[in-house]
Write an enzyme that holds these catalytic residues in place. Structure first.
Site, short mmCIF file in Angstrom:
data_model
loop_
_atom_site.label_atom_id
_atom_site.label_comp_id
_atom_site.label_asym_id
_atom_site.label_seq_id
_atom_site.Cartn_x
_atom_site.Cartn_y
_atom_site.Cartn_z
N CYS A 2 0.86 -1.23 0.13
CA CYS A 2 0.17 0.07 -0.21
C CYS A 2 0.82 1.37 0.10
O CYS A 2 1.92 1.33 0.66
CB CYS A 2 -0.92 0.27 1.23
SG CYS A 2 -2.09 -1.27 1.41
N ARG A 27 3.77 -0.34 -4.98
CA ARG A 27 3.50 -0.79 -3.49
C ARG A 27 2.27 -1.51 -3.58
O ARG A 27 2.04 -2.17 -2.39
CB ARG A 27 3.50 0.45 -2.74
CG ARG A 27 4.91 1.21 -2.68
CD ARG A 27 4.72 2.43 -1.78
NE ARG A 27 4.79 1.88 -0.45
CZ ARG A 27 5.70 1.64 0.68
NH1 ARG A 27 6.91 2.13 0.05
NH2 ARG A 27 5.58 1.15 1.79
N TRP A 75 -2.91 -2.83 -1.67
CA TRP A 75 -2.56 -4.17 -1.90
C TRP A 75 -3.43 -4.89 -0.72
O TRP A 75 -3.11 -4.82 0.53
CB TRP A 75 -0.97 -4.29 -1.68
CG TRP A 75 -0.67 -5.73 -1.93
CD1 TRP A 75 -0.21 -6.11 -3.16
CD2 TRP A 75 -0.34 -6.78 -0.90
NE1 TRP A 75 0.19 -7.64 -3.21
CE2 TRP A 75 0.16 -8.15 -1.96
CE3 TRP A 75 -0.57 -6.97 0.34
CZ2 TRP A 75 0.41 -9.36 -1.16
CZ3 TRP A 75 -0.29 -8.27 0.94
CH2 TRP A 75 0.24 -9.41 -0.09
N ASN A 99 -1.85 2.51 5.70
CA ASN A 99 -0.82 1.40 5.34
C ASN A 99 -0.47 0.58 6.52
O ASN A 99 0.20 1.26 7.24
CB ASN A 99 0.48 2.02 4.60
CG ASN A 99 1.56 0.92 4.54
OD1 ASN A 99 1.16 -0.28 4.06
ND2 ASN A 99 2.81 1.46 4.04
N GLY A 100 -0.44 -0.78 6.43
CA GLY A 100 -0.16 -1.49 7.48
C GLY A 100 -1.47 -2.63 7.78
O GLY A 100 -2.01 -2.70 7.19
N GLU A 459 17.60 -17.65 -8.29
CA GLU A 459 17.17 -16.48 -8.68
C GLU A 459 16.59 -16.26 -9.90
O GLU A 459 15.61 -15.55 -10.45
CB GLU A 459 18.34 -15.48 -8.49
CG GLU A 459 18.15 -14.08 -9.02
CD GLU A 459 16.77 -12.99 -8.55
OE1 GLU A 459 16.56 -13.76 -7.27
OE2 GLU A 459 16.82 -12.27 -8.70
N LYS A 463 12.89 -15.05 -10.92
CA LYS A 463 12.60 -13.87 -11.87
C LYS A 463 11.60 -14.54 -12.94
O LYS A 463 10.64 -13.55 -13.39
CB LYS A 463 13.87 -13.64 -12.35
CG LYS A 463 14.33 -12.04 -12.78
CD LYS A 463 14.36 -11.22 -11.52
CE LYS A 463 13.60 -11.62 -10.18
NZ LYS A 463 14.55 -10.92 -9.29
N GLU A 466 7.79 -15.11 -11.47
CA GLU A 466 7.07 -13.95 -10.83
C GLU A 466 6.73 -12.88 -11.96
O GLU A 466 5.44 -12.30 -11.87
CB GLU A 466 7.93 -13.11 -9.73
CG GLU A 466 9.02 -12.30 -10.53
CD GLU A 466 9.60 -11.60 -9.21
OE1 GLU A 466 8.96 -11.08 -8.31
OE2 GLU A 466 10.83 -11.57 -9.25
N HIS A 482 15.92 -37.48 -7.18
CA HIS A 482 15.15 -38.11 -5.95
C HIS A 482 13.75 -37.87 -5.90
O HIS A 482 12.98 -37.59 -4.81
CB HIS A 482 15.90 -37.56 -4.66
CG HIS A 482 17.30 -38.06 -4.61
ND1 HIS A 482 17.52 -39.22 -4.03
CD2 HIS A 482 18.34 -37.47 -4.76
CE1 HIS A 482 18.96 -39.40 -4.15
NE2 HIS A 482 19.46 -38.33 -4.57
N LYS A 576 5.79 -4.29 -4.32
CA LYS A 576 7.36 -4.03 -4.51
C LYS A 576 8.04 -4.31 -2.91
O LYS A 576 8.90 -4.65 -2.58
CB LYS A 576 7.88 -2.62 -4.94
CG LYS A 576 9.14 -2.61 -4.83
CD LYS A 576 9.96 -2.92 -6.28
CE LYS A 576 11.43 -2.58 -6.20
NZ LYS A 576 12.03 -3.89 -6.74
C1 F6R Z 1 11.83 -10.61 -6.44
C2 F6R Z 1 11.98 -9.55 -5.45
C3 F6R Z 1 11.18 -9.86 -4.06
C4 F6R Z 1 12.20 -9.26 -3.15
C5 F6R Z 1 11.70 -9.38 -1.73
C6 F6R Z 1 12.56 -8.89 -0.46
O1 F6R Z 1 12.25 -9.98 -7.68
O2 F6R Z 1 11.83 -8.33 -5.77
O3 F6R Z 1 11.43 -11.28 -3.80
O4 F6R Z 1 13.64 -9.34 -3.34
O5 F6R Z 1 10.56 -9.14 -1.57
O6 F6R Z 1 12.52 -7.03 -0.73
P1 F6R Z 1 13.41 -6.35 -0.30
O7 F6R Z 1 14.74 -6.43 -0.83
O8 F6R Z 1 13.00 -5.04 -0.48
O9 F6R Z 1 13.59 -6.72 1.34
#
Ligand code: F6R
Length: 581
Positions: A2, A27, A75, A99-100, A459, A463, A466, A482, A576
């Site tokens: 949010c 956000r 969100w 927000n929260g 990773e 990527k 998501e 396994h 984010k």
């Molecule tokens: C994946 C991604 C998330 C963040 C995770 C941690 O592309 O962006 O997995 O890495 O939410 O976020 P931060 O780094 O802001 O703590």
């Protein structure tokens, strides 16, 4: 999660708030809303969908003239995605954005219902509006103070009262800053929302109440004035431009070489600016998502230097019975610096009086403020929800810490070569598109690797899934047989990551095992081999190879998502900054 923005000044509040919401949309973006105030009149408009949907609704409505208002992009946590649950929420004379998460919302809701108050939404946030309104007689400060004293959980609140021409705000756990302009003031979840108007901001302490109008601002705690320093952000208002790219994600990937160059240049002759990790005996490396994977790579780099580290996902770590020793360093990794679980893990370490080191992008964030030591990765604003450049700089910090330990000349040479080698790899976009053409129609993809290559696989897999919504899994190459190998069918795409030459043959055998069962391999290594789909990365020190292997995977994920017509910068259900646990 949010985003909130508030404004009081002489500009058209609606324009400022909509601009701010667009900046904060990363956000959370399932619904949004705005409350505009003109003397005793408060107008609320909400919409589900993107900020552009809210904007359309506003454009088709008769809007009051206003220089003061609050707005929110959501969100969803409590209650479905619909216009009723979107913010702002109004009860009586009080309108808020929040927000929260309020953990005792249902208890408070019942209490207020018993007092005759009715609610329109299913949200925890509306309860806050109800509570403030319940306590509001003629003193807004008393009403806010009484209400927040009953709240359990996290909140950043923007509050307007129908009979006061001021905007109020207060925060606890959730981020909120006060922006200071020329006869105009802002509240925002993130400085990016207000950079167009001012770079000056104030960080707010827990439960300090701010009030703003176009004449100025005040900050008080329990009725006493609080003086807080006005800080200057070094960020630019670059958000309006994707610098010619179609998506922020692409722009951010392409920034990696220059950011890495700048970061190496800053530290290479000033290693004393990096903490002396040799003085610690135990290391815990903590993060969520990609930040955790960066930490996993860090663990393997440390291992090469003879250092053992525990690496753990923050949401698990925070609930474990960790035995601390005063020689422990807890390294927390976070782009945003606001990830709830990572903050909790860091606080747990702080409370146990062990040293904490943050590897963080957003200066002024909770993690940057509360960790004992910090290394700012200086990635600039990362707007795409999927992290790319910040991940690379998080890994680079470990590479530099490793250099500080071993001061090996050949390693230094390779470090210096890194930005140009990376640039050459990034330029091969045409080739990554061709690989993406083979991947995008599949619904299950695998990534395999051992040790550091397993961390790279994790990773690459995250990527891809998501942003393209393709189911993808990363496996330790030796573990596949396994159980999971039963999922390999004719044509199943398997990315084989083989940058660590010490276990090259082992992983190669595992790749051959899946090929024998029909898999379509995509081979990524610094050793050339006879595969149709291969990405050969330059051979440099193995501790730096992840920084060359990950970007092609970022680009392949990107092009797959383009082919599948996905919302690349804002994938569904994500946000984010994950400020709830
Ligand atoms: C994946 C991604 C998330 C963040 C995770 C941690 O592309 O962006 O997995 O890495 O939410 O976020 P931060 O780094 O802001 O703590």
């Amino acid at each position: 999660m949010c985003g909130i923005i508030g404004y009081a000044g002489n500009r058209n509040a609606q324009e400022v708030l909509i601009h701010g919401l667009k900046e904060l949309e990363y956000r959370g973006y399932d619904s949004s809303g705005i409350a505009l105030k003109n003397n005793k009149k408060t107008q609320i408009i909400k919409s589900i969908g993107k900020i552009s949907d809210l904007e359309n609704k506003i454009n088709n409505s008769k809007i009051i003239d206003s220089n003061l208002g609050i707005a929110h992009t959501r969100w969803a946590t409590h209650g479905a995605v619909n216009a009723k649950n979107a913010h702002p929420h109004n009860v009586g004379k009080v309108t808020i954005v929040h927000n929260g998460i309020i953990e005792n919302a249902s208890v408070l809701r019942d209490k207020l219902i018993n007092k005759g108050i009715t609610f329109k939404s299913e949200t925890d946030s509306e309860v806050i509006a109800g509570l403030i309104n319940y306590y509001y007689k003629d003193d807004p400060y008393k009403a806010i103070e009484k209400a927040i004293s009953e709240l359990k959980g996290s909140y950043a609140l923007g509050i307007i009262f129908s009979d006061i021409n001021k905007l109020f705000a207060v925060r606890c756990e959730s981020p909120l800053i006060l922006g200071v302009g020329n006869h105009e003031y802002f509240i925002a979840s993130d400085i990016g929302a207000i950079l167009k108007y001012t770079k000056d901001y104030v960080l707010l302490g827990k439960n300090e109440i701010i009030s703003i109008d176009n004449n100025g601002y005040s900050i008080t705690l329990n009725g006493e004035n609080v003086n807080r320093q006005v800080l200057k952000s070094n960020l630019n208002d670059e958000s309006v431009s994707k610098k010619g790219y179609d998506h922020y994600m692409m722009k951010e990937i392409m920034e990696e070489p220059i950011l890495i160059h700048n970061f190496i240049k800053k530290y290479i002759n000033h290693l004393n600016k990096l903490p002396n990790i040799k003085k610690y005996k135990h290391f815990h490396i903590i993060g969520c998502g990609s930040a955790y994977y960066a930490g996993l790579i860090g663990k393997y780099l440390f291992e090469e230097d003879g250092i053992d580290a525990l690496v753990e996902i923050a949401s698990e770590y925070r609930y474990r019975n960790i035995k601390y020793d005063k020689n422990t360093l807890v390294i927390v990794i976070s782009q945003s610096g606001e990830t709830a679980d990572t903050i909790a893990a860091m606080r747990m370490a702080n409370e146990n009086n062990v040293d904490t080191l943050a590897i963080v992008n957003v200066d002024g964030s909770t993690i940057a403020r509360e960790s004992k030591y910090k290394i700012l990765i200086e990635a600039g604003r990362e707007i795409a929800v999927a992290t790319t450049k910040a991940f690379m700089l998080q890994v680079l910090v470990f590479s530099l810490l490793s250099y500080k330990i071993n001061k090996d000349d050949t390693y230094l040479n390779d470090l210096k070569k890194l930005p140009s080698l990376l640039k050459i790899l990034l330029d091969k976009t045409g080739y990554y598109k061709k690989i993406a053409d083979q991947v995008y129609k599949h619904e299950d993809v695998f990534f395999i690797g051992r040790k550091i290559d397993y961390a790279i696989s994790l990773e690459g897999s995250l990527k891809l899934k998501e942003i393209s919504y393709i189911h993808s899994e990363a496996y330790q190459a030796g573990e596949l047989k396994h159980g999971t190998i039963s999922l390999i069918n004719n044509g199943t795409v398997v990315f084989g990551i083989l940058t660590d030459n010490s276990i090259y043959d082992k992983t190669l055998s595992n790749l051959e095992e899946v090929i024998s069962r029909g898999a379509n391999p995509i081979y990524i290594s610094n050793v050339d081999a006879d595969y149709e789909n291969k990405i050969i990365i330059p051979k440099i020190n193995k501790k730096l190879e992840p920084l060359l292997a990950v970007p092609p995977l970022q680009l392949i994920a990107y092009f797959v998502a383009v082919k599948r017509d996905c919302n690349i910068d804002k994938p569904k259900n994500l946000a984010k900054s994950v400020t709830v646990e």
